[in-house]
Design a protein around this motif. Sequence first.
Motif, PDB file in Angstrom:
ATOM      1  N   HIS A  14       8.763   8.168  19.859  1.00  0.00           N
ATOM      2  CA  HIS A  14       9.307   6.823  20.027  1.00  0.00           C
ATOM      3  C   HIS A  14       8.976   5.945  18.826  1.00  0.00           C
ATOM      4  O   HIS A  14       9.758   5.068  18.480  1.00  0.00           O
ATOM      5  N   GLY A  15       7.859   6.183  18.191  1.00  0.00           N
ATOM      6  CA  GLY A  15       7.469   5.399  17.028  1.00  0.00           C
ATOM      7  C   GLY A  15       8.378   5.603  15.836  1.00  0.00           C
ATOM      8  O   GLY A  15       8.477   4.748  14.967  1.00  0.00           O
ATOM      9  N   SER A  16       9.093   6.718  15.775  1.00  0.00           N
ATOM     10  CA  SER A  16       9.986   6.985  14.651  1.00  0.00           C
ATOM     11  C   SER A  16      11.431   6.586  14.949  1.00  0.00           C
ATOM     12  O   SER A  16      12.273   6.624  14.059  1.00  0.00           O
ATOM     13  N   TRP A  17      11.727   6.186  16.178  1.00  0.00           N
ATOM     14  CA  TRP A  17      13.090   5.761  16.517  1.00  0.00           C
ATOM     15  C   TRP A  17      13.454   4.526  15.708  1.00  0.00           C
ATOM     16  O   TRP A  17      12.644   3.622  15.507  1.00  0.00           O
ATOM     17  N   GLY A  18      14.671   4.505  15.224  1.00  0.00           N
ATOM     18  CA  GLY A  18      15.147   3.366  14.458  1.00  0.00           C
ATOM     19  C   GLY A  18      14.743   3.393  13.000  1.00  0.00           C
ATOM     20  O   GLY A  18      15.029   2.464  12.257  1.00  0.00           O
ATOM     21  N   ALA A  19      14.096   4.457  12.576  1.00  0.00           N
ATOM     22  CA  ALA A  19      13.624   4.551  11.198  1.00  0.00           C
ATOM     23  C   ALA A  19      14.671   5.175  10.270  1.00  0.00           C
ATOM     24  O   ALA A  19      14.416   5.343   9.088  1.00  0.00           O
ATOM     25  N   GLY A  20      15.833   5.534  10.795  1.00  0.00           N
ATOM     26  CA  GLY A  20      16.882   6.119   9.963  1.00  0.00           C
ATOM     27  C   GLY A  20      16.749   7.608   9.741  1.00  0.00           C
ATOM     28  O   GLY A  20      17.449   8.175   8.905  1.00  0.00           O
ATOM     29  N   LEU A  21      15.860   8.259  10.474  1.00  0.00           N
ATOM     30  CA  LEU A  21      15.648   9.693  10.263  1.00  0.00           C
ATOM     31  C   LEU A  21      16.867  10.514  10.658  1.00  0.00           C
ATOM     32  O   LEU A  21      17.232  11.464   9.953  1.00  0.00           O
ATOM     33  N   ALA A  22      17.522  10.179  11.761  1.00  0.00           N
ATOM     34  CA  ALA A  22      18.715  10.923  12.192  1.00  0.00           C
ATOM     35  C   ALA A  22      19.832  10.778  11.166  1.00  0.00           C
ATOM     36  O   ALA A  22      20.518  11.749  10.836  1.00  0.00           O
ATOM     37  N   ARG A  23      19.998   9.576  10.665  1.00  0.00           N
ATOM     38  CA  ARG A  23      21.054   9.342   9.667  1.00  0.00           C
ATOM     39  C   ARG A  23      20.778  10.128   8.390  1.00  0.00           C
ATOM     40  O   ARG A  23      21.680  10.756   7.834  1.00  0.00           O
ATOM     41  N   ASN A  50      23.439   9.339  25.297  1.00  0.00           N
ATOM     42  CA  ASN A  50      22.664   8.985  24.116  1.00  0.00           C
ATOM     43  C   ASN A  50      23.379   7.853  23.392  1.00  0.00           C
ATOM     44  O   ASN A  50      24.375   8.060  22.718  1.00  0.00           O
ATOM     45  N   GLU A  51      22.860   6.657  23.522  1.00  0.00           N
ATOM     46  CA  GLU A  51      23.531   5.477  22.977  1.00  0.00           C
ATOM     47  C   GLU A  51      23.371   5.324  21.465  1.00  0.00           C
ATOM     48  O   GLU A  51      24.159   4.628  20.833  1.00  0.00           O
ATOM     49  N   SER A  52      22.399   5.987  20.872  1.00  0.00           N
ATOM     50  CA  SER A  52      22.161   5.832  19.436  1.00  0.00           C
ATOM     51  C   SER A  52      23.017   6.755  18.591  1.00  0.00           C
ATOM     52  O   SER A  52      23.394   6.396  17.471  1.00  0.00           O
ATOM     53  N   SER A  53      23.335   7.931  19.088  1.00  0.00           N
ATOM     54  CA  SER A  53      24.092   8.903  18.294  1.00  0.00           C
ATOM     55  C   SER A  53      25.457   8.392  17.853  1.00  0.00           C
ATOM     56  O   SER A  53      25.839   8.606  16.693  1.00  0.00           O
ATOM     57  N   PRO A  54      26.224   7.724  18.717  1.00  0.00           N
ATOM     58  CA  PRO A  54      27.505   7.188  18.238  1.00  0.00           C
ATOM     59  C   PRO A  54      27.341   6.177  17.102  1.00  0.00           C
ATOM     60  O   PRO A  54      28.175   6.110  16.204  1.00  0.00           O
ATOM     61  N   GLU A  55      26.267   5.418  17.134  1.00  0.00           N
ATOM     62  CA  GLU A  55      26.005   4.464  16.052  1.00  0.00           C
ATOM     63  C   GLU A  55      25.766   5.198  14.740  1.00  0.00           C
ATOM     64  O   GLU A  55      26.254   4.781  13.683  1.00  0.00           O
ATOM     65  N   VAL A  56      25.023   6.292  14.805  1.00  0.00           N
ATOM     66  CA  VAL A  56      24.770   7.095  13.605  1.00  0.00           C
ATOM     67  C   VAL A  56      26.086   7.661  13.084  1.00  0.00           C
ATOM     68  O   VAL A  56      26.379   7.587  11.887  1.00  0.00           O
TER      69      VAL A  56
END
Length: 75
Positions: A14-23, A50-56
Amino acid sequence: MRKAHGADKEADRHGSWGAGLAREAAKALLRAAADELPDQPVLVVTLTANESSPEVATRLGFHRADVGREADSWS
């Protein structure tokens, strides 16, 4: 009190969420795909839960193509 090993992993994740790692990972995969198969289209499939994947996918230039299932496709 010490957390259980699994709890530590969950907190780290959870600490790495939003850090741009998936992108960044997706960009590297797209570069590799373009080098290996330059004439082939790329399709991204995300789970609707998964609400973040479409944003990526959108940030990477993909467009949503509704397939009417529990997953969304991006091309």
